[in-house]
Design a protein around this motif. Sequence first.
Motif, PDB file in Angstrom:
ATOM      1  N   TYR A   1      -3.890  -2.208  -8.109  1.00  0.00           N
ATOM      2  CA  TYR A   1      -2.512  -1.732  -8.322  1.00  0.00           C
ATOM      3  C   TYR A   1      -2.074  -0.842  -7.154  1.00  0.00           C
ATOM      4  N   ALA A   2      -3.010  -0.025  -6.660  1.00  0.00           N
ATOM      5  CA  ALA A   2      -2.683   0.841  -5.531  1.00  0.00           C
ATOM      6  C   ALA A   2      -2.312  -0.001  -4.314  1.00  0.00           C
ATOM      7  N   TYR A   3      -3.063  -1.092  -4.114  1.00  0.00           N
ATOM      8  CA  TYR A   3      -2.771  -1.980  -2.981  1.00  0.00           C
ATOM      9  C   TYR A   3      -1.410  -2.664  -3.161  1.00  0.00           C
ATOM     10  N   LEU A   4      -1.104  -3.125  -4.404  1.00  0.00           N
ATOM     11  CA  LEU A   4       0.198  -3.743  -4.676  1.00  0.00           C
ATOM     12  C   LEU A   4       1.335  -2.743  -4.496  1.00  0.00           C
ATOM     13  N   PHE A   5       1.100  -1.476  -4.962  1.00  0.00           N
ATOM     14  CA  PHE A   5       2.104  -0.420  -4.792  1.00  0.00           C
ATOM     15  C   PHE A   5       2.391  -0.197  -3.311  1.00  0.00           C
ATOM     16  N   TYR A   6       1.328  -0.175  -2.522  1.00  0.00           N
ATOM     17  CA  TYR A   6       1.481  -0.024  -1.075  1.00  0.00           C
ATOM     18  C   TYR A   6       2.323  -1.174  -0.502  1.00  0.00           C
ATOM     19  N   LYS A   7       2.036  -2.415  -0.950  1.00  0.00           N
ATOM     20  CA  LYS A   7       2.770  -3.579  -0.445  1.00  0.00           C
ATOM     21  C   LYS A   7       4.250  -3.483  -0.800  1.00  0.00           C
ATOM     22  N   GLN A   8       4.504  -3.073  -2.035  1.00  0.00           N
ATOM     23  CA  GLN A   8       5.903  -2.990  -2.493  1.00  0.00           C
ATOM     24  C   GLN A   8       6.685  -1.951  -1.680  1.00  0.00           C
ATOM     25  N   GLN A   9       6.093  -0.783  -1.515  1.00  0.00           N
ATOM     26  CA  GLN A   9       6.818   0.301  -0.854  1.00  0.00           C
ATOM     27  C   GLN A   9       7.000   0.031   0.642  1.00  0.00           C
ATOM     28  N   THR A  10       5.995  -0.550   1.267  1.00  0.00           N
ATOM     29  CA  THR A  10       6.155  -0.869   2.700  1.00  0.00           C
ATOM     30  C   THR A  10       7.157  -1.990   2.902  1.00  0.00           C
ATOM     31  N   ARG A  11       7.222  -2.911   1.919  1.00  0.00           N
ATOM     32  CA  ARG A  11       8.199  -3.994   2.020  1.00  0.00           C
ATOM     33  C   ARG A  11       9.616  -3.421   1.945  1.00  0.00           C
ATOM     34  N   LYS A  12       9.764  -2.315   1.212  1.00  0.00           N
ATOM     35  CA  LYS A  12      11.076  -1.662   1.100  1.00  0.00           C
ATOM     36  C   LYS A  12      11.364  -0.773   2.325  1.00  0.00           C
ATOM     37  N   GLY A  13      10.397  -0.688   3.203  1.00  0.00           N
ATOM     38  CA  GLY A  13      10.613   0.104   4.414  1.00  0.00           C
ATOM     39  C   GLY A  13      10.289   1.577   4.267  1.00  0.00           C
ATOM     40  N   HIS A  14       9.568   1.943   3.200  1.00  0.00           N
ATOM     41  CA  HIS A  14       9.217   3.345   2.989  1.00  0.00           C
ATOM     42  C   HIS A  14       7.942   3.692   3.773  1.00  0.00           C
TER      43      HIS A  14
ATOM     44  N   LEU B   1      -5.968   5.225   0.640  1.00  0.00           N
ATOM     45  CA  LEU B   1      -5.989   3.825   0.219  1.00  0.00           C
ATOM     46  C   LEU B   1      -7.101   3.056   0.931  1.00  0.00           C
ATOM     47  N   VAL B   2      -7.240   3.245   2.239  1.00  0.00           N
ATOM     48  CA  VAL B   2      -8.276   2.540   2.996  1.00  0.00           C
ATOM     49  C   VAL B   2      -9.667   2.940   2.500  1.00  0.00           C
ATOM     50  N   LYS B   3      -9.871   4.211   2.265  1.00  0.00           N
ATOM     51  CA  LYS B   3     -11.167   4.677   1.784  1.00  0.00           C
ATOM     52  C   LYS B   3     -11.498   4.088   0.419  1.00  0.00           C
ATOM     53  N   ALA B   4     -10.508   4.046  -0.472  1.00  0.00           N
ATOM     54  CA  ALA B   4     -10.735   3.511  -1.815  1.00  0.00           C
ATOM     55  C   ALA B   4     -11.012   2.006  -1.768  1.00  0.00           C
ATOM     56  N   LEU B   5     -10.242   1.267  -0.962  1.00  0.00           N
ATOM     57  CA  LEU B   5     -10.444  -0.184  -0.866  1.00  0.00           C
ATOM     58  C   LEU B   5     -11.815  -0.509  -0.273  1.00  0.00           C
ATOM     59  N   THR B   6     -12.234   0.265   0.715  1.00  0.00           N
ATOM     60  CA  THR B   6     -13.555   0.038   1.322  1.00  0.00           C
ATOM     61  C   THR B   6     -14.664   0.326   0.317  1.00  0.00           C
ATOM     62  N   SER B   7     -14.524   1.406  -0.457  1.00  0.00           N
ATOM     63  CA  SER B   7     -15.562   1.798  -1.415  1.00  0.00           C
ATOM     64  C   SER B   7     -15.739   0.760  -2.516  1.00  0.00           C
TER      65      SER B   7
ATOM     66  N   VAL C   1     -11.253  -6.825   3.139  1.00  0.00           N
ATOM     67  CA  VAL C   1     -10.151  -7.557   3.786  1.00  0.00           C
ATOM     68  C   VAL C   1      -8.848  -6.786   3.623  1.00  0.00           C
ATOM     69  N   GLU C   2      -8.610  -6.302   2.381  1.00  0.00           N
ATOM     70  CA  GLU C   2      -7.381  -5.546   2.131  1.00  0.00           C
ATOM     71  C   GLU C   2      -7.353  -4.253   2.943  1.00  0.00           C
ATOM     72  N   ALA C   3      -8.519  -3.596   3.062  1.00  0.00           N
ATOM     73  CA  ALA C   3      -8.586  -2.355   3.840  1.00  0.00           C
ATOM     74  C   ALA C   3      -8.228  -2.627   5.299  1.00  0.00           C
ATOM     75  N   GLU C   4      -8.779  -3.718   5.849  1.00  0.00           N
ATOM     76  CA  GLU C   4      -8.485  -4.047   7.233  1.00  0.00           C
ATOM     77  C   GLU C   4      -7.008  -4.397   7.408  1.00  0.00           C
ATOM     78  N   GLU C   5      -6.441  -5.034   6.398  1.00  0.00           N
ATOM     79  CA  GLU C   5      -5.014  -5.392   6.477  1.00  0.00           C
ATOM     80  C   GLU C   5      -4.135  -4.156   6.511  1.00  0.00           C
TER      81      GLU C   5
ATOM     82  N   ASN D   1      -1.696  -3.266   9.571  1.00  0.00           N
ATOM     83  CA  ASN D   1      -0.252  -3.111   9.307  1.00  0.00           C
ATOM     84  C   ASN D   1       0.252  -1.758   9.813  1.00  0.00           C
ATOM     85  N   SER D   2      -0.548  -0.723   9.608  1.00  0.00           N
ATOM     86  CA  SER D   2      -0.119   0.601  10.080  1.00  0.00           C
ATOM     87  C   SER D   2      -0.015   0.629  11.600  1.00  0.00           C
ATOM     88  N   PHE D   3      -0.876  -0.151  12.271  1.00  0.00           N
ATOM     89  CA  PHE D   3      -0.793  -0.230  13.725  1.00  0.00           C
ATOM     90  C   PHE D   3       0.414  -1.055  14.164  1.00  0.00           C
TER      91      PHE D   3
END
Length: 1062
Positions: free
Chosen positions: A720-733, A743-749, A754-758, A762-764
């Motif tokens: 859900y955290a990853y989906l929330f991130y996708k939604q908000q970045t898609r809105k330009g936030h 988020l990266v730390k949680a996804l890696t743990s 793959v999602e962490a690397e994405e 994306n941030s870059f």
Amino acid sequence: MEALKSSFLLPSSPLNPPHRTRKLNKPPPTILCCLKPDPWSLSSGNLDKPKPKSKHPKNPLPDDNARRIIKAKAHYLSVLRRNQGSRAQTPKWIKRTPEQMVRYLEDDRNGHLYGRHVVAAIKRVRSISGMREGEYDMREVMSSFVAKLSFREMCVVLKEQKSWRQVRDFFHWMKLQLSYRPSVIVYTIVLRAYGQVGKIKLAEETFLEMLESGCEPDEVACGTMLCSYARWGRHKAMLSFYSAIQERGIMLSASVFNFMLSSLQKKSLHSDVIYVWRQMIDKGVAPNNFTYTVVISSLVKGGMAEEALKAFNEMKNLGFVPEESTYSLLISLSSKHGDKDNALRLYEDMRSRDIVPSNFTCASLLALYYRFGDYSKACSLFTEMGKYGVIADEVIYGLLIRIYGKLGLYEDAQKTFEEIERSGQLSDEKTYATMAQVHFKFGNFEKALDIMEQMKSNNISYSRFSFIVLLQCYIAKGDIASAEATYQALSKIGLPDATSCKDMLNLYMRLGLSEKAKVFVAQIRKDRIEFDEELLMIVMKVYCKGGMLREVEQLIEELRASDTFEAIPFVQTFLTVMNGQNSRSIECESWFENLDQSEAVAVELMVMLCLAARNETKMKEKLNLLLRTNIGKSVANRLISQFAKEGDIVTAKYLYEIMIKHGCGLEDAATASIISLYARQKQLKRAQEVFAAVADSATPGKVIYKSMIDAYITCGREDYAYLFYKQQTRKGHNLGPVSFSILVKALTSCGKKVEAEEVIRNSFNENLELDTVAYNTYIKAMLETGKLRFAISIYERMLSSNISPSGQTYNTMISVYGRGRNLDKAVEMFDMAQSTGVALDEKTYTNLICYYGKAGKVNEASALFSKMQEEGINPGQVCYNIMMNVYAADGLYSEAEKLLLSMQKNGCSPDSRTYLAIIRAYTKRSKHPEAENAIMSMQKEGISPSCAHYNLLLLSFTKAGLIGEADRIYKEILSTGLKPDLESRQIMLRCYLDFGHVEEGIDFFERECCCVGPDRFILSAAVHLYKSTGKEVKAEEVLNSMNTLKASFLSNLEIGSKTKTG
């Protein structure tokens, strides 16, 4: 003084003036006893060397001149006694005329001071000194001397007696003789004898007798009496006697005044010292160096600073050189009054006279420098002390410890304390407490408590200051029981100070012990502890947070009646808000606009009281009134975050809801706190609702995005955290670097690499501004996922973005290059971190040591380990274990043993991994007895060995072909209650297989390996063993079992491979 019932001590008509008047301004005559001839002295009797001709020849001595000589000599002796005080002595060597010398020889003196009969009388009286009183009669003792001694000779005999009893008895006998006549001289001799042994009552009776006999006491007799009083501490009688002398106009000498002043000062009667000093000056008696020294000391100790400095200046103007003690007292006085210029001026004056300062002087100056923060001069003075040869004492060392603590020189303070301890000077509780305070300042509470415990073990009692320091340490540590016990001990000494009470209340509030805080407040109010503003604030906080409306009102009434807190803005603001003044919103808003920090605290406490006592109608009204003001809204937002952090869920929710109800604007921090609060309660839906309400009304801040991502992760919904991130970045936030890091730390743990690397890419791609923490998180995430090249590219991007790497960055990059087997780059990272001034910790050193060890570079690893210790970094257990493994991998058991001893010496206890490494080192070099001893040592230390420890021995024995020893170790594993693991069974079975012990191997397999599971080596070895003995059926069964378990068969195994010789 009761013995002196005479008009001499009573106000009466003045006595007749003395025959010889003395002018005060006339200097006393100079007396040259044996250095210069005088007109009444006698010849030495040397006939070979006649008397030299005088410049003014004398007339021959007719009978008429005899009286002149006698009177002149009497005057000479009187002047001599007056200048020498009560202990006046006639000079032993006097010159005589030829006629006088003839008479002297006829008198049979034979060169002695007294005639033979006088000497015999002196010895006769002295001979009875060993007898008890009543065992002799002085009349019988002196019967042979009746009518043979002149009055003067009797005075000589009296003066030469050493015992007061002989003086008393001989004086009684003397008064019975015909040649006796009452004289002030003889009475003075008796007074002196009594005064020297403390027979004050006898002296008083003798003085009264002298008055009754008609002898007028002169300055010598009165001085003798005063000195007797002074010597034996009879100061009240002395001052009364002195008053009587003043009424009679008797002029005392400077030596008598000095005796009185010194005696009064020894008993700290400084006011009396000053009184006598003023009388001395009024009488015109010239003071000397000793007089000024005593008087200045009393003026200083009596708190009369200006008069002390005035007397000091007079002393110097008269040409007297002040002593070091006088300078020291005045410097100390100036230091206490904060007069730095005068203290330094006195010190420079002292040094200009080549007077070496004492420890006390140096301590006063160091304290002065410490008070004014002039630490460089303090250090310079300490250097000068060594130059002058002044040995520092404990007080000076204690001041140095304080100065080092203020300068942040923690290690220097510790070294100074250790130096005091080594020198054996450590005995003052202030030194212990000062060092503990320095430890406390630098956050080393345990060391501070160790110092205080050391002080207690040395039987040094705690003072008030020590108890306060101890209390601060326990409060900082959070040890509530010890803090309470220390506070009780402090209370027994006296009323605790306001700061200690405040610290105790803060401890209770920090630990959430509100009930204890309330009881404590009741106790300090009962004890009538004097409140300051800070203590009043914390007490109000306890009351307001607990909803104690009645206690608040009672305290307000007490404050109204007190003048102490009348002008304090905090109190005035609290009273105004509590009384409901400025109730109209316009007036209220304008009044709240110009509040300072303490007044804002008063508003905050009022809001807290309203929330705690929200069931009261008037408190609800006050809360509504406060929420209409800007400062009220700000306080409410801050309190929501505070309540959420403290876990007060009910109050936080209530305040949040009431602010929503009144349409108060919520700050991002307050909203984020509510979201986090719901997340901790696993109420993810409520958290989403709060976010939705904010998102619909305005663009949320980065802190809200962070709290929402945190909420998803806390509830275990990383997807859900990853989906929330996708939604908000898609809105330009822009979620911010902190949200990306979390988020990266949680996804890696959770394995979503793959999602962490994405997220990173994306941030870059969006060129988001990232901080050091975000880059560190990205590099570590890619390290954990094995994307080493991408981790290196992230680091390079970090440098190109001008983001400064931290110690963690370099440590992670050492791991990246080390895992990629690029040791040179790892070392380069380490060197770069050192060159940029980044503080490297133990973790960084340990990391590089580990990779040195993996690369087989033992010397480099050992050198880096030593360098870490030289830098003052103490290795921990992990670092020691890694270094031990480096030695073990190369079989360097001697170095491993030394490292183990060093580890234990530095207070780091070895664990199971430590012993595993040292056993590996022993078995690497086939040191089997030492390896077994290591296992026994760890058992003695209470550390249970595991199969891994025994497996090292098993493997070493089997490699050496010592099958019997291997079998013994295997049985030892079973005897300890351990269950051999798969590796143990594999080692034993391979041993039987390689050395051709087929029957033992089959027996071992059937006994130990029947339930090992699908291990292809053990099953394949069993097949080979069965086939070698012709047991094809059992071999076939094992093969079928392997097929069922899908375990591949190892056909290349060979029985007896190690018994065959090439």
